[in-house]
Structure formats: C-alpha cells, structure tokens
Design a protein around this motif. Structure first.
Motif, PDB file in Angstrom:
ATOM      1  N   LEU A 154     -15.735   7.578   3.120  1.00  0.00           N
ATOM      2  CA  LEU A 154     -15.312   8.262   4.346  1.00  0.00           C
ATOM      3  C   LEU A 154     -15.915   9.667   4.340  1.00  0.00           C
ATOM      4  O   LEU A 154     -15.580  10.479   3.489  1.00  0.00           O
ATOM      5  CB  LEU A 154     -13.783   8.335   4.409  1.00  0.00           C
ATOM      6  N   ALA A 155     -16.836   9.912   5.265  1.00  0.00           N
ATOM      7  CA  ALA A 155     -17.414  11.259   5.394  1.00  0.00           C
ATOM      8  C   ALA A 155     -16.793  11.885   6.641  1.00  0.00           C
ATOM      9  O   ALA A 155     -15.626  12.248   6.635  1.00  0.00           O
ATOM     10  CB  ALA A 155     -18.929  11.175   5.447  1.00  0.00           C
ATOM     11  N   GLY A 198      -6.458  -1.398   9.853  1.00  0.00           N
ATOM     12  CA  GLY A 198      -5.818  -2.159   8.785  1.00  0.00           C
ATOM     13  C   GLY A 198      -5.408  -1.239   7.637  1.00  0.00           C
ATOM     14  O   GLY A 198      -5.825  -0.080   7.565  1.00  0.00           O
ATOM     15  N   LYS A 199      -4.578  -1.776   6.748  1.00  0.00           N
ATOM     16  CA  LYS A 199      -4.091  -0.963   5.632  1.00  0.00           C
ATOM     17  C   LYS A 199      -5.185  -0.738   4.585  1.00  0.00           C
ATOM     18  O   LYS A 199      -6.022  -1.611   4.373  1.00  0.00           O
ATOM     19  CB  LYS A 199      -2.903  -1.657   4.971  1.00  0.00           C
ATOM     20  N   PHE A 200      -5.116   0.408   3.940  1.00  0.00           N
ATOM     21  CA  PHE A 200      -6.048   0.695   2.847  1.00  0.00           C
ATOM     22  C   PHE A 200      -5.421   1.707   1.897  1.00  0.00           C
ATOM     23  O   PHE A 200      -4.461   2.396   2.264  1.00  0.00           O
ATOM     24  CB  PHE A 200      -7.376   1.237   3.391  1.00  0.00           C
ATOM     25  N   GLU A 201      -5.980   1.761   0.680  1.00  0.00           N
ATOM     26  CA  GLU A 201      -5.600   2.795  -0.283  1.00  0.00           C
ATOM     27  C   GLU A 201      -6.569   3.959  -0.115  1.00  0.00           C
ATOM     28  O   GLU A 201      -7.765   3.754   0.117  1.00  0.00           O
ATOM     29  CB  GLU A 201      -5.683   2.251  -1.722  1.00  0.00           C
ATOM     30  N   TYR A 202      -6.045   5.155  -0.268  1.00  0.00           N
ATOM     31  CA  TYR A 202      -6.824   6.367   0.012  1.00  0.00           C
ATOM     32  C   TYR A 202      -7.109   7.121  -1.283  1.00  0.00           C
ATOM     33  O   TYR A 202      -6.189   7.364  -2.065  1.00  0.00           O
ATOM     34  CB  TYR A 202      -5.995   7.231   0.962  1.00  0.00           C
ATOM     35  N   GLU A 261     -10.557  -2.136   1.900  1.00  0.00           N
ATOM     36  CA  GLU A 261      -9.274  -2.045   1.186  1.00  0.00           C
ATOM     37  C   GLU A 261      -9.079  -0.663   0.572  1.00  0.00           C
ATOM     38  O   GLU A 261      -7.962  -0.264   0.279  1.00  0.00           O
ATOM     39  CB  GLU A 261      -9.198  -3.124   0.110  1.00  0.00           C
ATOM     40  N   GLU A 321       1.531   6.467   5.771  1.00  0.00           N
ATOM     41  CA  GLU A 321       0.521   5.489   5.388  1.00  0.00           C
ATOM     42  C   GLU A 321      -0.847   6.130   5.604  1.00  0.00           C
ATOM     43  O   GLU A 321      -1.052   6.818   6.620  1.00  0.00           O
ATOM     44  CB  GLU A 321       0.617   4.251   6.287  1.00  0.00           C
ATOM     45  N   PRO A 322      -1.803   5.894   4.696  1.00  0.00           N
ATOM     46  CA  PRO A 322      -3.129   6.490   4.875  1.00  0.00           C
ATOM     47  C   PRO A 322      -3.772   6.128   6.211  1.00  0.00           C
ATOM     48  O   PRO A 322      -4.565   6.884   6.749  1.00  0.00           O
ATOM     49  CB  PRO A 322      -3.942   5.903   3.717  1.00  0.00           C
ATOM     50  N   ARG A 323      -3.398   4.952   6.752  1.00  0.00           N
ATOM     51  CA  ARG A 323      -4.032   4.542   8.009  1.00  0.00           C
ATOM     52  C   ARG A 323      -3.456   5.233   9.238  1.00  0.00           C
ATOM     53  O   ARG A 323      -3.917   4.993  10.355  1.00  0.00           O
ATOM     54  CB  ARG A 323      -3.899   3.028   8.178  1.00  0.00           C
ATOM     55  N   LYS A 382     -13.290  16.561  -0.334  1.00  0.00           N
ATOM     56  CA  LYS A 382     -13.029  17.532  -1.400  1.00  0.00           C
ATOM     57  C   LYS A 382     -14.190  17.609  -2.409  1.00  0.00           C
ATOM     58  O   LYS A 382     -14.082  18.270  -3.440  1.00  0.00           O
ATOM     59  CB  LYS A 382     -11.732  17.168  -2.143  1.00  0.00           C
ATOM     60  N   MET A 425       0.851  -1.188   0.000  1.00  0.00           N
ATOM     61  CA  MET A 425       0.000   0.000   0.000  1.00  0.00           C
ATOM     62  C   MET A 425       0.891   1.245   0.000  1.00  0.00           C
ATOM     63  O   MET A 425       1.838   1.332   0.775  1.00  0.00           O
ATOM     64  CB  MET A 425      -0.918   0.007   1.225  1.00  0.00           C
ATOM     65  N   LEU A 448     -10.549   3.506   0.812  1.00  0.00           N
ATOM     66  CA  LEU A 448     -11.396   4.537   1.420  1.00  0.00           C
ATOM     67  C   LEU A 448     -11.530   5.689   0.433  1.00  0.00           C
ATOM     68  O   LEU A 448     -10.534   6.162  -0.129  1.00  0.00           O
ATOM     69  CB  LEU A 448     -10.789   5.064   2.717  1.00  0.00           C
ATOM     70  N   ASP A 495     -12.613   9.368   0.292  1.00  0.00           N
ATOM     71  CA  ASP A 495     -12.827  10.529   1.165  1.00  0.00           C
ATOM     72  C   ASP A 495     -13.635  11.593   0.412  1.00  0.00           C
ATOM     73  O   ASP A 495     -13.204  12.070  -0.644  1.00  0.00           O
ATOM     74  CB  ASP A 495     -11.455  11.083   1.571  1.00  0.00           C
TER      75      ASP A 495
END
Lengths: 167, 287
Positions: free
Chosen positions: B31-32, B4-8, B49, A20-22, B56, A1, B51, B53
């Motif tokens: 994600l609000a 846990g890990k995630f892509e943003y 996995e 990291e985004p988390r 914007k 990630m 999020l 957001d």
C-alpha cells in the motif's frame, strides 16, 4: 482479523477507537467521530464530496483507510467556522448562491481552503483547475467559482488595507 | 462499498517490508498512495489478505539529479512531481503527464512508484518512462537490482518484480542538450483514463532527429515502446512531413480495442493526431 487502535486529531479534537483495518477514513469521520458534514457521494474516487484536509492537504477520505490517518491531523467542514462566525469561504458560498442541493459543498469548501492557503489570489483558471476533482451534479460551477473569488477577496482585505490599497 | 477484510502491517524500513512480502508469499500487497488499490479493493477486484503500508518507511520520497540520471523515489507523490522546478524546467514530459493524471486531490496521495508498479496500460507514467528509456530499482530481501523499463511490463497488471521485491526508485537518463519531450493525452473528462495518449522524447542535432523514444497509453494490452514509430523518426529531419508520416505509423502500430471510450478506428485517429502534435511540441522544446 484483528482490530487496530487508531487516534487522530480532527478539527483540534482527538478521536480514538479500535477499528477494522478495512474501515475507510470517511466512515471513521462520519460514524466514529460523528462528524457527518463530510459526505459520501460516488464511492469510486470520482466526485470529491468526501474531501477533507490531511495535515493541510486536501484528499478524498473515501480513498484512504482510517488506519493510514493514525497520528495525523485532519480538518473537516465542521472546522471552518469560528463559533457562530462563518469562515469567508462559507460566507462566499452563501452570498453567491454557491450551492444548490449542497451535497458537493463540504468537499468544494475544503478544496477551496487549501487552494487559498497556497494561492491567495487565484485566477479563474486556477480555481477551476483546483476544483477539477470535485463534481457538482447541479452543475453550479459559475457560482462556485464566484464564491471562491469572494472568499479570496475577503481573506486578502487585511493585507490589502495594510498595503494602502484597500478602501 | 466496503473492501474485504485484511491484516494491516506497518514496516519501519524497506527490508522489513520485503521480508513481510516474502513471508506472506503472494497473499500480501504493498500500500503506497492507495489511489488505484483502494478503489479496486472497494469493488473487490482486489482482495489481498495482507496490506503492507509503506507510509512509515523513510527515504523513499525525493527528486534529485545524480550520477547521470534523475532519481525519483518511489513514494514521491504526483503533486510533488507536478510542483518540482527541475521537472518543470528539464523534464517537461513528466510535468505534462502529472498535470493530466487523475485529479488534483488524487495527485496529493498517488505515488509515481505506484503508478508504475500497478502496470495498468491505462496509467500514464508507463508510456512516459518507456519513451525516456528509464530504469527502475527493485529492492528485495537479498538487496536491490536495476531493471530496464523495457523489461518491466510483462502483461496487463504484470511486472518483472519478484514476489518479495518492492519498486523503490525510478532512474531517468539526464536530459542531453538538444532533447525535447512531450506527453499529450485525450480524456473524456478530468480524472478519466486516456482515450489515447502519446509520449515522446527526442534528441535533435542540426535539424535531424538523432534519437527518439515513443510509447502510447491505453492502446495496447500492456505498456510497450513503439519501435516502428521510433524508426520512422530517427535519422530524419525534424519537419512537419516527418512528424505526419511517423504519426501515421503510430496509428498503425498501436493496438487499441473498442470500448466505451470509442471504437478502434476512432482511437487510431486520435493517436495519429496526438502523435503529430506531440512530435512537433517535443521538437519545439528541443530548441
């Protein structure tokens, strides 16, 4: 990630990093910016020890990701004093014994700062409502309320003097 | 606790956000305000996995009366609702509810849309919107549609939103003259979920209850209108006797389960008391 570049202003200084985004905002503040005045208490969005100001609004920094604060302006407890001169809120907590163990104090003070900006002369009920998201395990609320009242009075002194009500 | 890990992802408009939802097909969460999602992620009760957001995305934060309804943008925060003059003066049930949602710090970030889309039967807005017979607007890749609130909550944490749809607006019918509403909640402490709560909106004409909407919080598997209780109010005089009888119906109609907030019997008693008080308060406000 993949890591994400973030940059934010905290107490007027710019802090940047690839995170990291988390990563929670409170961890960015403490570990990347090195500002450990902001505490982690419950880790469950209950206690408010991690309260900071995001663009002037008090929030729980354990319940926001650092990436969400990208480009925003933050204020933490380290931003209260001016050099060696304490902010009236800090002075209020010192004079009125507004802290026992001190763990909740940074959050209490950041919430108080926002309250007094919005409502310079709050009633006791308004103070207690405003700090209802900040828990003091020492249960020292009576003196915390007194501390905030002290700060409110002190911050209004110039205004009252100008109106001819001061002495 | 670390999520846990995630892509943003940070889309620039609703269309992009919906396209991302469709692309990641069930692996992404919106994600609000994050005030329910982030705590769940810290406990690893939720491990999305991706999020997406919405911070914007412009134009999703507003409170305005138009075309026969009060429109609330999904990203409107609870604090904005709490301090809005239209809400305070004309929709007191919403002010009652926002005052008791979480705590003031959480309310600065928590959004009304998130409170609904999360579909937690312990959340406060679902019962309020059911009592008000609201609609919600869902926006997806192919446009938007209006969903009546009665068709929105399907099960615990399950809504009628399609996988690529985002809740973008809440529409509450404009308050008619003679409308009174109230939301009363019992909680162990500030920030806790309700032991029980009662939402009511009623129209009183010539001393008779012409219309009534009732729903309850945290005493059923998912948010649902209390139709038997409504029937016990409609067509009857707005008197203490009516309210006491309808409150008894509410205490029987709810489906609480015993937990650390109390046994079933206690919760039914709480609902009876709250319902009676809420009905009286709503009738008082209708005048």
């Amino acid at each position: 990630m993949s890591k994400v570049p973030v940059s934010m202003t905290i107490n007027g200084e710019t802090y940047s990093g690839d995170v990291e985004p988390r990563m929670l905002l409170v961890h960015f503040i403490r570990e990347v910016a090195g500002l450990t005045g902001t505490h982690i208490g419950c880790d469950t969005t209950s206690c408010g020890a991690c309260t900071i100001q995001l663009d002037g609004m008090p929030i729980k920094s354990c319940t926001m990701f650092a990436v969400q604060a990208n480009g925003h302006s933050l204020k933490t407890v380290e931003g209260l004093a001016t050099g060696a001169e304490m902010h009236p809120i800090q002075e209020g907590f010192m004079v009125n014994h507004g802290l026992q163990c001190g763990y909740c104090t940074p959050g209490m003070m950041m919430t108080s700062l926002a309250l007094l900006a919005e409502n310079p002369n709050p009633s006791e009920l308004e103070i207690r409502t405003a700090i209802s998201g900040n828990l003091c395990r020492c249960t020292g609320y009576v003196n915390i309320v007194r501390s905030i009242q002290y700060a409110a009075d002190k911050m209004r002194e110039p205004e009252l003097a100008a109106a001819g009500q001061g002495d | 606790m670390i999520p846990g890990k995630f892509e943003y992802h940070v889309p620039a408009d609703v269309g992009q956000a919906a396209a991302l939802l469709r692309h990641y097909d069930g692996e992404a969460k919106i994600l609000a305000g994050g005030q329910s999602l982030i705590p769940m992620m810290r406990f690893r009760l939720a491990q999305p996995e991706h999020l997406i957001d919405l911070s914007k995305v412009p134009g999703l934060s507003y409170i305005e009366e138009r075309d026969g309804h009060l429109a609330i943008g999904a990203l409107t925060t609870e604090s904005e609702l709490e301090h809005n003059a239209t809400i305070r003066d004309r929709y007191p049930i919403l002010k009652d509810a926002t005052d008791v949602i979480a705590d003031p710090l959480v309310r600065n970030l928590a959004t009304v849309g998130g409170n609904i889309a999360h579909a937690d039967p312990a959340n406060d807005h679902p019962a309020v919107l059911l009592a008000l017979r609201a609609d919600v607007v869902a926006t997806g890749v192919d446009g938007h549609r209006v969903i009546p609130i009665d068709e929105f909550f399907l099960d615990t944490f399950v809504t009628g939103l399609e996988p690529d749809e985002i809740l973008t607006e809440i529409r509450i019918p404009t308050a008619k003259s003679g409308t009174g509403s109230a939301y009363l909640k019992l909680e162990r402490k500030v920030g806790d979920y309700a032991i029980g709560a009662v939402a009511v909106s009623m129209v009183v004409r010539d001393g008779v209850i012409a219309e009534a909407g009732v729903a309850m919080t945290n005493v059923s598997p998912y948010p649902v209108r209390a139709v038997q209780t409504e029937a016990a109010l409609v067509g009857r005089p707005a008197t203490a006797a009516t309210f006491a009888a309808a409150a008894e119906t509410a205490s029987q109609e709810c489906e609480p389960s015993g937990d650390n907030r109390g046994p079933e019997e206690y919760k039914r008693a709480v609902i009876r008391t709250l319902a009676e008080r809420a009905f009286s308060l709503a009738a008082e406000r209708a005048n």
